[in-house]
Scaffold this motif. Sequence first.
Motif, mmCIF file in Angstrom:
data_model
loop_
_atom_site.group_PDB
_atom_site.id
_atom_site.type_symbol
_atom_site.label_atom_id
_atom_site.label_comp_id
_atom_site.label_asym_id
_atom_site.label_seq_id
_atom_site.Cartn_x
_atom_site.Cartn_y
_atom_site.Cartn_z
ATOM 1 N N LEU A 188 92.075 104.056 21.284
ATOM 2 C CA LEU A 188 91.869 105.005 22.390
ATOM 3 C C LEU A 188 90.438 104.913 22.918
ATOM 4 C CD1 LEU A 188 93.844 108.117 21.077
ATOM 5 C CD2 LEU A 188 94.406 106.717 23.087
ATOM 6 N N ASP A 189 89.497 104.687 22.009
ATOM 7 C CA ASP A 189 88.102 104.496 22.431
ATOM 8 C C ASP A 189 87.969 103.228 23.281
ATOM 9 O OD1 ASP A 189 87.399 106.778 21.059
ATOM 10 O OD2 ASP A 189 86.617 105.703 19.304
ATOM 11 N N ASP A 190 88.686 102.166 22.885
ATOM 12 C CA ASP A 190 88.656 100.926 23.661
ATOM 13 C C ASP A 190 89.236 101.134 25.058
ATOM 14 O OD1 ASP A 190 87.462 99.456 21.670
ATOM 15 O OD2 ASP A 190 89.345 98.649 20.873
ATOM 16 N N ILE A 191 90.316 101.904 25.145
ATOM 17 C CA ILE A 191 90.924 102.194 26.445
ATOM 18 C C ILE A 191 89.949 102.977 27.321
ATOM 19 C CG2 ILE A 191 92.783 103.448 27.606
ATOM 20 C CD1 ILE A 191 94.538 102.838 25.148
ATOM 21 N N ALA A 192 89.268 103.952 26.730
ATOM 22 C CA ALA A 192 88.284 104.744 27.480
ATOM 23 C C ALA A 192 87.137 103.864 27.958
ATOM 24 C CB ALA A 192 87.756 105.880 26.608
ATOM 25 N N LEU A 193 86.709 102.935 27.125
ATOM 26 C CA LEU A 193 85.637 102.021 27.509
ATOM 27 C C LEU A 193 86.081 101.085 28.620
ATOM 28 C CD1 LEU A 193 82.715 101.349 26.757
ATOM 29 C CD2 LEU A 193 83.597 99.686 25.100
ATOM 30 N N PHE A 194 87.347 100.637 28.556
ATOM 31 C CA PHE A 194 87.912 99.791 29.614
ATOM 32 C C PHE A 194 87.938 100.554 30.937
ATOM 33 C CE2 PHE A 194 91.554 97.967 31.941
ATOM 34 C CZ PHE A 194 91.198 96.622 31.940
ATOM 35 N N GLU A 195 88.315 101.826 30.871
ATOM 36 C CA GLU A 195 88.310 102.660 32.081
ATOM 37 C C GLU A 195 86.896 102.779 32.650
ATOM 38 O OE1 GLU A 195 88.951 107.326 33.415
ATOM 39 O OE2 GLU A 195 90.055 106.551 31.678
ATOM 40 N N GLN A 196 85.923 103.044 31.800
ATOM 41 C CA GLN A 196 84.545 103.176 32.261
ATOM 42 C C GLN A 196 84.060 101.886 32.909
ATOM 43 O OE1 GLN A 196 81.806 104.445 29.212
ATOM 44 N NE2 GLN A 196 80.002 104.027 30.451
#
Length: 388
Positions: A188-196
């Motif tokens: 989920l952290d990776d997904i959030a970083l991808f979004e950013q």
Amino acid sequence: MNEQDIRALCPTGPGGGYDWADCCEVFPRLRALETTPQSPRYHAEGNVGIHTRMVLDALLASSEFQSAQGERREGLFLAALLHDLCKPETTVVDPVSGEIGQPGHSRRGAVDVRALLWRAGLPFALRESVCRIVAAHQVPFFAFDSRRGETPEFIARRLSWGVELRDLVCVARADMQGRICVDQQARLDDIALFEQLAREDGCWDRPREFASAHTRLAYARGAAVHLDTPLFQPPGSAVTVLSGLPASGKDTWVAHHAPGLPVVSFDDAKAELGLRHGENDGMAAHHAVDKAKALLRRHEPFVWNATHLSDQMRRKTLDLLFAYDAQVTLVYLEVPATQLFQRNAKRDTTLRQKDLERMLHRWEVPLPWEAHEVRYEVMAGEVSARRD
């Protein structure tokens, strides 16, 4: 199954829910998910049916879905509902370790979902948005750990030319929330970083901008170029590459839009060599390629008329054309399922209906970054809708 049945599955209004039994009635293949096991390491919640319902629950609870309207809302719901449709067919169990895997389920799922929604008459744009999310729904999990060695910036930019990243991330996040696994928070952290990353790069809710079509194409194909600097394009042939199922109107398109231009065609090559459908395809391909190379060496414009149905089939043609510095326009043609099979039945062709059915299992619609220009000319009923 028809368009109205499918659209009726999507919850409407705030707090709306879905009916799993109705979903299985419209898409009977969903029932197989209930008996399809998954790796306990990544899916301790149980079978694929349980996981899919958890994903739908997570999606419906998300602010992104709750604020979505119309076809966007329907697309998000259908992508989440069908994202693991092909796990039953792709499940493998290691005979030694007992580890369960479903390799290739995303790509195969996109192909099968395309055929299902096409037969149901779903609009092209809605259908393709669903299929592109299904094909890439795991990518935001692993963009920072690419097996191909691709950078997350490259992954986000190229994806943005075919799918809205905000929709892809919405489904990917629901997919990760709708499971029980030890690395859930890390992903989920990776997904959030991808979004950013996508937001900062300007491709979160729109395609990434580029200096020229040739610059974008070279970048998408892996060249080390800067997207904001125009890349020089050497002179070469102007080539129109057609793509589409048999009987989708490619010969008619050539007659109307490219009269007088040379045509490279596998079907013509087969006819010239006296071959039937499926008979010595290699000989016909060599014949057609030799003709294309002669035209490319002379920098002459021409049309390449073939199904170019899968990414692999198109890549062979496009690799050859780009090696000769061709300026390529890729035109994708499509007609509704009923019309396609009626046309094929009436044609003077050796292609049988069951052969045409089998071709649906490798049907991948071209993505916008595959050529200098990609055009989608899609017929809805008796009306042709051109989409650039």
